[in-house]
Each structure stands twice: as C-alpha cells, then as structure tokens.
Design an enzyme around this catalytic site. Structure first.
Site, mmCIF file in Angstrom:
data_model
loop_
_atom_site.group_PDB
_atom_site.id
_atom_site.type_symbol
_atom_site.label_atom_id
_atom_site.label_comp_id
_atom_site.label_asym_id
_atom_site.label_seq_id
_atom_site.Cartn_x
_atom_site.Cartn_y
_atom_site.Cartn_z
ATOM 1 N N ASP A 1 -97.063 41.695 -12.848
ATOM 2 C CA ASP A 1 -95.974 42.597 -12.469
ATOM 3 C C ASP A 1 -96.224 44.019 -12.958
ATOM 4 O OD1 ASP A 1 -95.624 41.548 -15.096
ATOM 5 O OD2 ASP A 1 -93.518 42.139 -15.092
ATOM 6 N N GLU B 1 -93.590 40.401 -17.204
ATOM 7 C CA GLU B 1 -93.967 40.925 -18.521
ATOM 8 C C GLU B 1 -93.220 42.205 -18.846
ATOM 9 O OE1 GLU B 1 -96.169 43.142 -21.639
ATOM 10 O OE2 GLU B 1 -95.789 43.806 -19.592
#
Lengths: 361, 361
Positions: free
Chosen positions: A71, A131
């Site tokens: 991400d 994350e």
C-alpha cells in the site's frame, strides 16, 4: 499485468501505476498472485486478505523472510510515474507516489522471487496490505496471528527505503498525555486561581533544554527523541484555566521495553498531575550479531546504521527473528508529494540481494 | 407590575422575577418605563431600545449620572428568587439569579428615582440592556453614541455589586495572541525540525514567575494580572509542531493607556515571532479627588478601594466623567448559580444614596 522480465526498474514503474492506497490493495495483490501462479511454480503461495506469503520449500538449513508492503499513502496528482533526471545530482529517477515507499523495494523482491527457483537459503517472500494506517489494521500483523507457522525464519529483511544501506532494528515509540491541573478564577482576580497553563511551562522549558540519549545497541547508535507534539488548554478569554495537557512522543532505543520507556516519561514529568500512556510500540534490536545478518551486511556492503523510525521489523523482532531494513530510496522522501527513487539504487539493491541469496550467507 | 412603595428590598424581588437574560430585556424595560410614566412626573424619560434615561431638569449647578444594567446572565434553575438565611453569617438574604448582578442595585436606584422629586443635584438615571455580553452590543454604549448630550454629568455612580462599598475606577483589559513558530519534521528525526511548543515554554515559565504590579492611581491600589488563558499547538502525534499560540489576558492599571498596555505585552513576549492584539478596553481612573466623589464617599462611609474587573465606569471615564462602582452584593457571587444578596446591604445602600442626594454633595 506486471512482468519482471524487463528487470526491477521497469517492474517498479508497473507496480507504482497500480493505485494501491491503504484499503485499496486488491488489484495489486491480485496481480502479484497471478504473476506467481504463472511464473513461479517453485513457490508455495498463501493468501490472507490482500497479504501474500510465498515460500520456497527446499529444505535448506536456514530460512530468511523478505517482506514489503503493497500500500501507499494517498495519491496527490503524482501518478502515473514519470522518468526524470534529478536537477541537482543528475541521476536518473522514477518520480511519483510509491516510488520510495515502497514499490521499488517490492519490485526488487518480486523479481528475485520469480527468478530464483533455488536460492541458497529457503526464502519466505511476504507482500502485505495496510502498512500506512493504524497498526491495528496491519496485514502483516493479521497474517502473523492467523498463521504464525508461515513466518518462522532465522533472519528477516524488510524492504523499507534506506538509500540501499542496511538500517538495523528500529526505535520504539510511545505517546503520553501529560496533565496539569489548576483552579478556575476570573482573570480580573487571577490570584484566587491556579493557572494550569503556567504550570506546564516548566515541563516545556525542560523539554527544550533536554538532550535525548544516544544509545548503542548491538553496535548501532540509536538517537532518542522526546517531544511535545500537541498542547491544549484554556476555558475562555477571561478565565484562569484549570487544565492544560501536553501530548508527548517518546522515541526510545530498542534496548528499552515499552514499560521502561513509560517509566522514563513518568519520571521526566514528575511535576504533572497525571501521565496517561496513550499508546506504545516496542522497538527492535538490530540483531546484526546473527551470522546471517553479518553475511548479508558483507554482501551488500556499506556500514549498517540504526533505523530511527518505527517499522515492521519490530513485528519480526517480537517473534524472536533478527530483522533489518534494506531498500532503495531516501526515507526522507517517503510520503512526500515529490517522492522519487534513483534508478541506480534499484539496480544495486537487486544485484546485492541476488548475489547474497544465490551464494548463501 | 413593579411597585417601589414597599421599599427597595421588595422591589429587588420583583425585578429579579422578571426574567431578563441579555437580549430579552423588553419586559423589564417596559415595566420600568410604565412605572416612571405613572409615578415619576418629575423625570423626563428617553428610551433607546431597552435602555431608559430618566433625568431631573431642576437647573442644579451639578449633575450626577446613576446607572445600572437590566440584563442578567442565563437563568439556571435559580428563579423565582427565595428569601433565605445564610448558613454561616445568619444574615437574611435574597437568593437567585440577578440578586447580586445587579437587580438589587437597580432597585435602590429606581426607588430613589421615583421618590426624590427634588434631589440636591440634578440626576440622570440610566438603566440599560446588554451588559453581560460582547462590549459591541452594550446598550449603554449605543445610547451614549446616539444621544451623547443626555449623558453629560459631573460624576457617575454605577450600581455594580461592591458589598456596599465604593470601588473606584477599574482596571483595563487586553487580550493578545502570542505566536511561536517552528519547523515541521517527523518526530523520529526531531533534530531536523524546530519544536514550536518547546519554544513557548520559556514564556510560560516567565509568566509563572512573574509578579504583576500593584499601582496606586489617585490613592487607590490597582493590582494587575498577566495570564495565559488559552494555549494551542500541534499537528499530529508524529510531527514536530511548527506553531504554538498562547492567548494572554492583561489586566492593567488605569494609569496605562491600552497602547501602553500593548507595549508591555510586546516587551514581555520579546522572544515570540508575533504578538497580535486581539482586543482591548481602557480602564478608568477612580476620580476620587473630584469634590462630588469626596462628598459621596463621606456620605456612604467606608474606605474606597480599587475595582479590579472591567466595568462600564470606563464608558463614563472615556467621556471625562469621574465614576465609581457602588452597589449591594458580593462581586464574587456575580454569575454564580447561588447568587444571593444580603437584605441589609440593600437597605444600607438605599439609605446612604438617599441621604447624599437629599443633602447634596
């Protein structure tokens, strides 16, 4: 479609151009899963949400976990990526969201996962979601809880940006709310009250003068930090305030536990009425005394330094696995709107990691 | 209907029981206007919104303005008023909203306005709206702007609560916003930024240690105050803050102008990046050296002291009219939910003011 056959630099561009802001990782996880299914029959692949774990099962004596998150922080007019030449250094760069944090690192890993059918150590490749948001949402944390056996390893490498050097372990982080109480009074008769904002002044002056420690852990120096990050107090323009609260952030060396760090903060603010620990996350020791880590450091060269920000190495550390950060890109550019990664760092990272995995540690 | 014929204590109860929170003064202003029309043909009455100005026109050599506000702060289950006996002192009291601030003072004034057809000085009686809210809404300020000739006088008495003593003049008040700038950085690398909240610490410590001046003006001692009343700073839990602002309130002696007070604040915070003056209001000198004031002080007795809070005496002062506060009730109980006024202070205030107005100053 993503295709590593043109090398990790081209793969970096492809990965960046699949938008994957936290919570929206399905497309990129699907692309990775499909690539592995078609091109990496030597890997056993497991999926948990948008986290993918792909393992060699060669029966090697040692196993290394190599991980990166899929991400990014939100896009801000900085996709698709562009090839640029840096004004100052003259370096060839890829510019755009995710180039530094951390699609270049993922590209290096993914290319090697496909190409290396028989590395000298068993490898557990991990690409995960969520994350860049609250720790509670972490795909790595979730997958570790759901299937801890998949994550057993002797050493871990996290592809967070480090300018292609090894940054060992990480500092821990703790936030606390420090309260000072007072007594309200009309400000025309201030002496009948106790000013809570004034009471907080001594603590702020102490913070301003404080020299945080530099602590050597397993040979690396960790620089701590203790900072007020928010302050709030007051009732009205004509009232002596009865409350002032300071939110502080303590970045502490991995030689301290979160409990020890909380004690440091409580002692520092011993003049406060209360010190409330809001949250905390343990740091990670660098573990560079482990033989695998030493071999890796020798293979990629350069002097390892301490990682200052908190990263997911601490999740491996919490499982007893020594872990380091190693990835292309300048960590100071992570999240910046002009995020950009030098092409040469991608190639160098790929070459260093490949040599070590082929030769064995 | 209100009726002063049973004396100022009964009239206090009647006035309190007409709810008159700021903005809702019409009913009480109508009641006052009707009473004057029916029972005080010796007064020439002017109305401006819910402010009433009622003047004797006897051609006396000197004129005194006597004023009180009709509004109260919000009612909080403390109307209608009750007669109580104070637990501690054993005094008879009237308890409830407005008893102290300042229906008892208005009752004393209104009873005398009706009863004294031929006082020894000309009197301008003033009852006004919107005192308990923003200064810009003040009915007294509005009426003074609309018809300044109605307010000419040699001396003014404001019926704000003073425990029945003379409190001369008032302190001025000034609010300022004091800014400290910094430089943002990730809190994992705090040394790359400048912490604006830490920078504000020295000023707060200086405030905590500061002993405000006590300044004698025209024989009365004014105690100043300099206080942080609000503080605000911070960006996020992991960012070194680049801004911190402190709102301070300076209560300054009437010997200083607002401009001089602003200079005091700017010099005090000479380490700040900016000091923004938010608003200010001049104080009022006590003017107790004026012959009328000395005569009034002699008539009502007691040692005059300084008024600490800002009051509308400064509006008279700004017109060059010496002004004092004089009214029943403890100013520390103003706005309190258990606001209560001793009956004896109402009677004493009435007797003292009546004697002075009948005998002349």
């Amino acid at each position: 479609m993503i295709d590593p056959s043109e090398g990790p630099v081209a793969l970096t561009r492809q990965l960046c151009d699949i938008p994957s802001v936290s919570g929206d990782e399905r497309a990129i996880a699907d692309a990775v899963e499909r690539l592995l299914a078609e091109r990496a029959p030597h890997l056993s692949v497991h999926r948990d949400g948008d986290t993918i774990v792909a393992r060699t099962e060669l029966g090697r004596a040692r196993r290394v976990a190599i991980a990166g998150h899929l991400d990014t922080v939100p896009i801000n007019d900085n996709l698709p990526v562009r090839d640029i030449v840096d004004d100052v250094s003259g370096e060839a760069m890829i510019w755009g969201r995710g180039t530094v944090d951390m699609k270049a690192g993922v590209a290096v890993q993914l290319a090697l996962a496909v190409e290396l059918a028989e590395p000298a150590v068993d490898v557990t490749w991990i690409w995960y979601d969520h994350e860049e948001v609250s720790s509670a949402l972490s795909g790595l944390g979730r997958a570790m809880r759901n299937a801890p056996e998949l994550f057993e390893a002797d050493f871990a490498i996290l592809g967070e940006p480090t300018n292609g050097r090894i940054e060992g372990g990480c500092n821990g982080t703790l936030r606390a709310r420090v309260h000072y109480a007072g007594k309200r009074a009309h400000s025309a008769r201030a002496w009948m009250g106790v000013n809570a904002i004034h009471r907080a002044g001594a603590a702020l002056s102490k913070l301003a003068a404080f020299e945080p420690a530099r602590i050597v852990v397993d040979g690396l120096e960790y620089r701590e930090g203790l900072n007020a990050v928010r302050i709030d107090g007051g009732v009205a323009g004509n009232v002596i305030p009865d409350d002032c609260s300071i939110e502080v952030n303590y970045r502490f060396a991995p030689s301290r536990t979160p409990e020890e760090a909380a004690d440091v903060v409580r002692v520092f603010f011993d003049d406060a009425d209360s010190v409330e620990i809001v949250d905390s996350a343990a740091g990670a020791r660098p573990g560079l005394d482990a033989p695998l880590a030493q071999g890796f450091a020798a293979a990629v060269g350069g002097d390892p330094t301490a990682k200052l920000g908190w990263t997911d190495v601490s999740r491996f550390s919490a499982l007893g696995i020594p872990a380091v950060n190693f990835g292309p890109g300048d960590p100071l550019l992570a999240h910046a709107d002009d995020e950009r990664v030098p092409v040469a760092q991608i190639d160098a990272g790929y070459a260093g990691l490949r040599a070590w995995l082929e030769r064995g540690a």
